[in-house]
Motif scaffolding. Structure first.
Motif, PDB file in Angstrom:
ATOM      1  N   THR A  50      -2.717 -12.576  -1.062  1.00  0.00           N
ATOM      2  CA  THR A  50      -1.714 -12.275  -1.927  1.00  0.00           C
ATOM      3  C   THR A  50      -1.984 -10.967  -2.394  1.00  0.00           C
ATOM      4  OG1 THR A  50      -2.403 -13.218  -3.874  1.00  0.00           O
ATOM      5  CG2 THR A  50      -1.068 -14.508  -2.568  1.00  0.00           C
ATOM      6  N   LEU A  51      -1.068 -10.099  -2.460  1.00  0.00           N
ATOM      7  CA  LEU A  51      -1.368  -8.892  -3.149  1.00  0.00           C
ATOM      8  C   LEU A  51      -1.857  -8.865  -4.550  1.00  0.00           C
ATOM      9  CD1 LEU A  51       2.045  -7.047  -2.188  1.00  0.00           C
ATOM     10  CD2 LEU A  51      -0.053  -6.969  -0.949  1.00  0.00           C
ATOM     11  N   ASP A  52      -1.872 -10.016  -5.307  1.00  0.00           N
ATOM     12  CA  ASP A  52      -2.223 -10.096  -6.629  1.00  0.00           C
ATOM     13  C   ASP A  52      -3.978 -10.335  -6.447  1.00  0.00           C
ATOM     14  OD1 ASP A  52       0.486 -11.795  -7.999  1.00  0.00           O
ATOM     15  OD2 ASP A  52       0.333  -9.760  -7.850  1.00  0.00           O
ATOM     16  N   GLU A  53      -4.524 -10.707  -5.508  1.00  0.00           N
ATOM     17  CA  GLU A  53      -5.687 -11.153  -5.265  1.00  0.00           C
ATOM     18  C   GLU A  53      -6.439  -9.653  -5.117  1.00  0.00           C
ATOM     19  OE1 GLU A  53      -5.102 -15.238  -3.113  1.00  0.00           O
ATOM     20  OE2 GLU A  53      -6.675 -13.830  -2.325  1.00  0.00           O
ATOM     21  N   LEU A  54      -5.900  -8.698  -4.678  1.00  0.00           N
ATOM     22  CA  LEU A  54      -6.608  -7.335  -4.396  1.00  0.00           C
ATOM     23  C   LEU A  54      -7.422  -6.800  -5.987  1.00  0.00           C
ATOM     24  CD1 LEU A  54      -3.938  -5.647  -2.291  1.00  0.00           C
ATOM     25  CD2 LEU A  54      -6.215  -6.280  -1.569  1.00  0.00           C
ATOM     26  N   PRO A  55      -8.291  -6.324  -5.794  1.00  0.00           N
ATOM     27  CA  PRO A  55      -9.224  -5.505  -7.040  1.00  0.00           C
ATOM     28  C   PRO A  55      -8.312  -4.524  -7.332  1.00  0.00           C
ATOM     29  CG  PRO A  55     -10.338  -4.872  -5.002  1.00  0.00           C
ATOM     30  CD  PRO A  55      -9.238  -5.924  -4.543  1.00  0.00           C
ATOM     31  N   ASN A  56      -8.519  -3.924  -8.570  1.00  0.00           N
ATOM     32  CA  ASN A  56      -7.948  -2.902  -9.162  1.00  0.00           C
ATOM     33  C   ASN A  56      -8.642  -1.438  -8.554  1.00  0.00           C
ATOM     34  OD1 ASN A  56      -6.391  -4.068 -11.136  1.00  0.00           O
ATOM     35  ND2 ASN A  56      -7.937  -4.036 -12.636  1.00  0.00           N
ATOM     36  N   PRO A  57      -7.991  -0.261  -8.356  1.00  0.00           N
ATOM     37  CA  PRO A  57      -8.731   0.818  -8.036  1.00  0.00           C
ATOM     38  C   PRO A  57     -10.045   0.881  -8.726  1.00  0.00           C
ATOM     39  CG  PRO A  57      -6.500   1.315  -8.579  1.00  0.00           C
ATOM     40  CD  PRO A  57      -6.677  -0.241  -9.080  1.00  0.00           C
ATOM     41  N   ILE A  58     -10.959   1.416  -7.843  1.00  0.00           N
ATOM     42  CA  ILE A  58     -12.604   1.799  -8.252  1.00  0.00           C
ATOM     43  C   ILE A  58     -12.583   3.073  -8.775  1.00  0.00           C
ATOM     44  CG2 ILE A  58     -14.791   1.706  -8.042  1.00  0.00           C
ATOM     45  CD1 ILE A  58     -14.630  -0.422  -5.936  1.00  0.00           C
ATOM     46  N   GLU A  59     -12.659   3.251 -10.095  1.00  0.00           N
ATOM     47  CA  GLU A  59     -12.721   5.016 -10.665  1.00  0.00           C
ATOM     48  C   GLU A  59     -14.065   5.396 -10.187  1.00  0.00           C
ATOM     49  OE1 GLU A  59     -12.152   5.143 -14.698  1.00  0.00           O
ATOM     50  OE2 GLU A  59     -10.253   4.128 -14.595  1.00  0.00           O
ATOM     51  N   ARG A 118       6.232  -1.535  -4.038  1.00  0.00           N
ATOM     52  CA  ARG A 118       6.358  -1.924  -5.727  1.00  0.00           C
ATOM     53  C   ARG A 118       4.910  -1.776  -6.231  1.00  0.00           C
ATOM     54  NH1 ARG A 118       9.054  -6.187  -5.602  1.00  0.00           N
ATOM     55  NH2 ARG A 118      10.867  -5.095  -6.134  1.00  0.00           N
ATOM     56  N   GLU A 119       3.979  -2.401  -5.231  1.00  0.00           N
ATOM     57  CA  GLU A 119       2.491  -2.386  -5.611  1.00  0.00           C
ATOM     58  C   GLU A 119       1.929  -0.957  -5.502  1.00  0.00           C
ATOM     59  OE1 GLU A 119      -0.145  -4.790  -5.915  1.00  0.00           O
ATOM     60  OE2 GLU A 119       1.803  -6.155  -6.390  1.00  0.00           O
ATOM     61  N   VAL A 120       2.533  -0.235  -4.583  1.00  0.00           N
ATOM     62  CA  VAL A 120       1.879   1.116  -4.569  1.00  0.00           C
ATOM     63  C   VAL A 120       2.334   2.279  -5.857  1.00  0.00           C
ATOM     64  CG1 VAL A 120       2.063   3.424  -3.016  1.00  0.00           C
ATOM     65  CG2 VAL A 120       1.773   1.190  -2.048  1.00  0.00           C
ATOM     66  N   ALA A 147      -1.606  -6.790   2.404  1.00  0.00           N
ATOM     67  CA  ALA A 147      -2.599  -6.493   1.576  1.00  0.00           C
ATOM     68  C   ALA A 147      -3.745  -5.511   2.086  1.00  0.00           C
ATOM     69  CB  ALA A 147      -3.218  -7.866   1.401  1.00  0.00           C
ATOM     70  N   ASP A 148      -3.900  -5.413   3.275  1.00  0.00           N
ATOM     71  CA  ASP A 148      -4.635  -4.237   4.025  1.00  0.00           C
ATOM     72  C   ASP A 148      -4.149  -2.864   3.803  1.00  0.00           C
ATOM     73  OD1 ASP A 148      -6.124  -6.428   4.803  1.00  0.00           O
ATOM     74  OD2 ASP A 148      -6.096  -5.855   7.149  1.00  0.00           O
ATOM     75  N   TYR A 149      -2.865  -3.098   3.763  1.00  0.00           N
ATOM     76  CA  TYR A 149      -2.231  -1.635   3.561  1.00  0.00           C
ATOM     77  C   TYR A 149      -2.428  -1.109   2.097  1.00  0.00           C
ATOM     78  CZ  TYR A 149       0.352  -2.314   8.078  1.00  0.00           C
ATOM     79  OH  TYR A 149       0.563  -2.349   9.329  1.00  0.00           O
ATOM     80  N   VAL A 150      -2.125  -2.083   1.181  1.00  0.00           N
ATOM     81  CA  VAL A 150      -2.447  -1.749  -0.195  1.00  0.00           C
ATOM     82  C   VAL A 150      -3.983  -1.484  -0.506  1.00  0.00           C
ATOM     83  CG1 VAL A 150      -2.395  -2.838  -2.691  1.00  0.00           C
ATOM     84  CG2 VAL A 150      -0.569  -3.387  -0.986  1.00  0.00           C
ATOM     85  N   ARG A 151      -4.794  -2.029   0.114  1.00  0.00           N
ATOM     86  CA  ARG A 151      -6.098  -1.463  -0.014  1.00  0.00           C
ATOM     87  C   ARG A 151      -6.345  -0.294   0.616  1.00  0.00           C
ATOM     88  NH1 ARG A 151     -11.821  -3.917   2.612  1.00  0.00           N
ATOM     89  NH2 ARG A 151     -13.242  -2.701   1.446  1.00  0.00           N
ATOM     90  N   MET A 152      -5.804   0.139   1.602  1.00  0.00           N
ATOM     91  CA  MET A 152      -5.902   1.390   2.180  1.00  0.00           C
ATOM     92  C   MET A 152      -5.342   2.498   1.428  1.00  0.00           C
ATOM     93  SD  MET A 152      -4.972   0.772   6.208  1.00  0.00           S
ATOM     94  CE  MET A 152      -6.080  -0.307   7.477  1.00  0.00           C
ATOM     95  N   VAL A 153      -4.271   2.169   0.619  1.00  0.00           N
ATOM     96  CA  VAL A 153      -3.658   3.087  -0.072  1.00  0.00           C
ATOM     97  C   VAL A 153      -4.222   3.336  -1.320  1.00  0.00           C
ATOM     98  CG1 VAL A 153      -1.563   3.621  -1.448  1.00  0.00           C
ATOM     99  CG2 VAL A 153      -1.217   2.536   0.828  1.00  0.00           C
ATOM    100  N   ARG A 154      -4.984   2.489  -1.955  1.00  0.00           N
ATOM    101  CA  ARG A 154      -5.769   2.378  -3.030  1.00  0.00           C
ATOM    102  C   ARG A 154      -7.057   3.488  -2.819  1.00  0.00           C
ATOM    103  NH1 ARG A 154      -4.332  -0.743  -7.031  1.00  0.00           N
ATOM    104  NH2 ARG A 154      -3.308  -2.862  -6.772  1.00  0.00           N
TER     105      ARG A 154
END
Length: 357
Positions: A7-16, A99-101, A64-71
């Motif tokens: 799920t998208l919710d399992e993705l980590p927050n962006p790393i600063e 919405r996630e992005v 979820a892979d696209y979301v991680r890439m965008v982050r």
């Protein structure tokens, strides 16, 4: 299939990151724009497009892979993201992805990410409101004619003109305007539409953008009349002269330095025309774009001869820090320019629809 969180919710927050500079290529250009293809599929069979006869060739990735890439890219300085395809409106979960992005924030500037989408418009009437609610800000519709008969001949889908026109109007009503309408001009194919598109811009309150024909596809033998040559290019100067026959044009200032289109309006201020002229007036010097294909390959130029397997590195367990370092190394080698019309020019290693528009 590439493994990913379920799920998208399992993705980590962006790393600063601290103390790292904005992503730049080896020519000093800041890289701020990402074109992200979310599917290789299309519901049109356009006569000039390889997908029209061959169909999709590459897999889609889990959202979820696209979301991680965008982050990752946002953490490096990407501020504008355009969702493309194939036809992106075919992708299930697209609104959720947007919405996630939309919840991410640029690293090097205040405000929000600039989120846009390019579509053929066939499904847009039903999806315009959900896309706007998800956080999409702008829509571009690819449309190569403004009469029903010519549109059907190009798309090979009956009723396509009426569906696309309804989608354009729905997008404007949903707040995704001013809608941009892109038309690729091929001499002897649809260049008769220039004046009609000018009137369309004025009547529908949309931005029409004419794009010079580029050597991106390799047509089949029966479609040899659409093989690229300099003679088939309808250049910017000719387009301007044709538009002037409708009404006198007035130049508009660029919205930003890396904008690809030269902008014009008519003398009475009604209608806007953009001309994207990569063949006769190249604009590579200010290029700020990179691309990710639907199967997760990073491309540094539309005309690249190779792509770089970002999804593969993710699947093999690379950390975010390792991926950021790798992305910087790939972008460092971004091409200075394309070489259209020069001796030894090679077409890109993928066709346009398989790269992402």
């Amino acid at each position: 299939m590439i493994s990913a969180p379920t799920t998208l919710d399992e993705l980590p927050n962006p790393i600063e990151e601290s103390g790292e500079a904005r992503l730049r290529d080896g020519h000093g250009r800041a890289i701020t724009d990402l074109r992200l293809s979310v599917t290789d599929r299309c519901n049109y069979r356009c006569v000039y497009c390889r997908t029209g006869t061959d169909g999709a060739q590459y897999d889609d990735l889990p959202l979820a892979d696209y979301v991680r890439m965008v982050r990752l890219f946002v953490s490096l300085g990407i501020e504008k993201i355009r969702f493309t395809g194939g036809e992106p409106l075919l992708r299930q979960g697209l609104a959720e992805l947007i919405r996630e992005v939309a919840e991410m924030r640029p690293r090097f500037s205040d405000g929000m990410l600039d989120l846009a989408l390019t579509t053929n418009g066939h499904l847009l009437e039903q999806m315009a409101v959900p896309l706007k609610a998800a956080g999409l800000q702008r829509i571009t519709v690819s449309m190569d004619a403004v009469d029903a008969e010519t549109m059907t001949r190009i798309t090979r889908v009956p009723g396509s003109y009426e569906r696309v026109l309804a989608g354009i109007r729905a997008a404007g009503e949903a707040g995704l305007g001013p809608v941009k309408v892109n038309c690729v001009l091929l001499r002897g194919f649809n260049d008769s539409q220039i004046e009609a598109f000018a009137e369309f811009s004025r009547a529908e309150d949309v931005i029409v953008r004419f794009i010079e024909f580029m050597p991106l596809e390799e047509p089949s033998a029966e479609e040899n009349d659409r093989r690229w040559s300099p003679e088939r290019v309808v250049g910017m100067d000719e387009i301007i002269a044709r538009l002037e026959r409708v009404r006198p044009l007035r130049a508009l200032a660029a919205n930003h330095e890396s904008e690809t289109a030269r902008r014009f309006t008519f003398d009475d201020g009604r209608g806007e025309i953009g001309i994207i002229a990569p063949v006769t007036h190249p604009f590579c010097g200010h290029c700020s774009r990179i691309r990710v294909t639907s199967d997760g390959k990073l491309r540094t130029c539309l005309f690249s001869q190779s792509d770089h397997d970002l999804a593969g590195r993710m699947a093999r367990g690379a950390s975010d820090d390792e991926l950021r370092q790798w992305i910087r190394g790939v972008v460092e080698r971004k091409e200075a320019r394309h070489h259209i019309g020069e001796p030894g020019f090679l077409k890109p290693s993928r066709s346009m629809v398989h790269i992402g528009g």
